[in-house]
Design an enzyme around this catalytic site. Structure first.
Site, PDB file in Angstrom:
ATOM      1  CD  GLU A  54      -2.186   5.701  -6.166  1.00 58.94           C
ATOM      2  OE1 GLU A  54      -2.736   6.732  -5.710  1.00 58.94           O
ATOM      3  OE2 GLU A  54      -2.575   4.550  -5.893  1.00 58.94           O
TER       4      GLU A  54
ATOM      5  CE1 TYR B 193      -4.188   1.661   0.138  1.00 62.06           C
ATOM      6  CE2 TYR B 193      -3.037   3.104   1.666  1.00 62.06           C
ATOM      7  CZ  TYR B 193      -4.117   2.844   0.849  1.00 62.06           C
ATOM      8  OH  TYR B 193      -5.120   3.767   0.727  1.00 62.06           O
TER       9      TYR B 193
END
Length: 326
Positions: free
Chosen positions: A257, A250
């Protein structure tokens, strides 16, 4: 039994002739202090006494902490019956959902389709990585360069379908909290459709490979876990992976991103794409690249919120409360 008493090691034994027949196989349990033998009656009725002989054996003493006379036994039985009746009344008051099986079937199919979609993405990217990467560094770079053009259509499908999870949470089909669900799905779709999909310059960046790869690995364990949960099946290795694999992946996905957003900021600044010009005397234009800088802050805050939510879920499913007390 052989034991150590006041006179040293001896063989101890006793015999009891019960008043009425009992079950032939008593349950024995040895503790550090004593030997417990539980003998069950063949028929559940009240005995006048324990043994056939009227006079109680000298070695036999009642445990008054557990002693029940006939009136107490009847009262206990009555309380159990009343408790059972009350439980049945409460269950009968709960309205039965006529669409229960339809909802369950929908959730199973949704999670199955998403699992197959992300499995295709993961397998396709892995095969391309190993086949093209066996040549040289240039071949490996080619596999990164072509990721978006070969995977984007399936990723578009899966992430668009993921919007259903927000609807499922809103109408109560799933128990997932709404805020983390909205933040994750809209965050991914923003990166996929706006940052990568709208800029051809970003589609050939190596960061696309890492974004898609991290997303797909996480979903490989999340969707089958939810699919099996819908039909009441829990596979412990899968549960552990679902609530553990996100710990490294994660943050890596969030970092990927962020890298993609940082790389896109100069492109949006040069092209002026999605910038908003306001009709005013100063001719002020709100640059989309400036909004992306603000979004970077929101991205890391969102990662923190979702990380905290996932950590709480992990403690609920894998923490001490789930362990059996010995």
């Amino acid at each position: 039994a052989q034991g150590h008493g006041a006179k040293g090691d001896n063989i101890y034994e006793f015999q009891i002739e019960f008043l009425e027949p009992v079950e032939p196989n008593p349950v024995c349990r040895v503790t550090q202090r004593q030997l417990n033998i539980t003998v069950q009656k063949k028929e559940s009725n009240w005995w006048e006494r324990l043994t056939k002989q009227e006079k109680r054996p000298l070695f036999l003493a009642p445990d008054f902490d557990r002693w029940l006379d006939e009136s107490d036994a009847e009262m206990e039985l009555k309380e159990k019956e009343e408790e059972k009746i009350n439980k049945m009344k409460i269950e009968s008051r709960v309205p039965k959902d006529p669409f229960k099986h339809l909802k369950k079937g929908y959730l199973v199919m949704y999670n199955l389709v998403q699992f197959l979609g992300f499995s295709w993405i993961f397998v396709n990217m892995t095969v391309r990585l190993f086949i093209l990467g066996k040549g040289n560094f240039l071949c490996l770079t080619d596999s990164f360069y072509d990721t978006f053009h070969t995977i984007a259509d399936m990723m578009y499908f899966c992430q668009t379908l993921a919007l259903m999870e927000i609807m499922n949470s809103l109408i109560g089909l799933i128990r997932s909290p709404l805020l983390p669900t909205v933040m994750q799905i809209f965050g991914r779709n923003f990166v996929l459709f706006v940052i990568l999909g709208s800029l051809e310059e970003m589609q050939s960046k190596p960061v696309v490979f890492f974004i898609f790869y991290f997303w797909s690995i996480i979903e490989l364990f999340r969707y089958p876990y939810y699919m099996l949960s819908c039909i009441g099946i829990e596979w412990k290795p899968l549960t552990w992976l679902r609530y553990t694999i996100w710990i490294p992946l994660y943050p890596l996905g969030g970092l990927s991103e962020a890298v993609a957003i940082i790389q896109s900021i100069p492109i949006f600044s040069e092209t002026g794409k999605f910038s908003l010009g306001l009709p005013n005397p100063l001719n002020v234009t709100i640059q989309f690249s400036f909004l992306l800088q603000l979004y970077l802050i929101a991205l890391f805050l969102g990662v923190f919120v979702n990380f905290r939510h996932l950590y709480k879920q992990r403690r609920q499913h894998l923490g001490p409360k789930k362990r059996k007390m010995k």
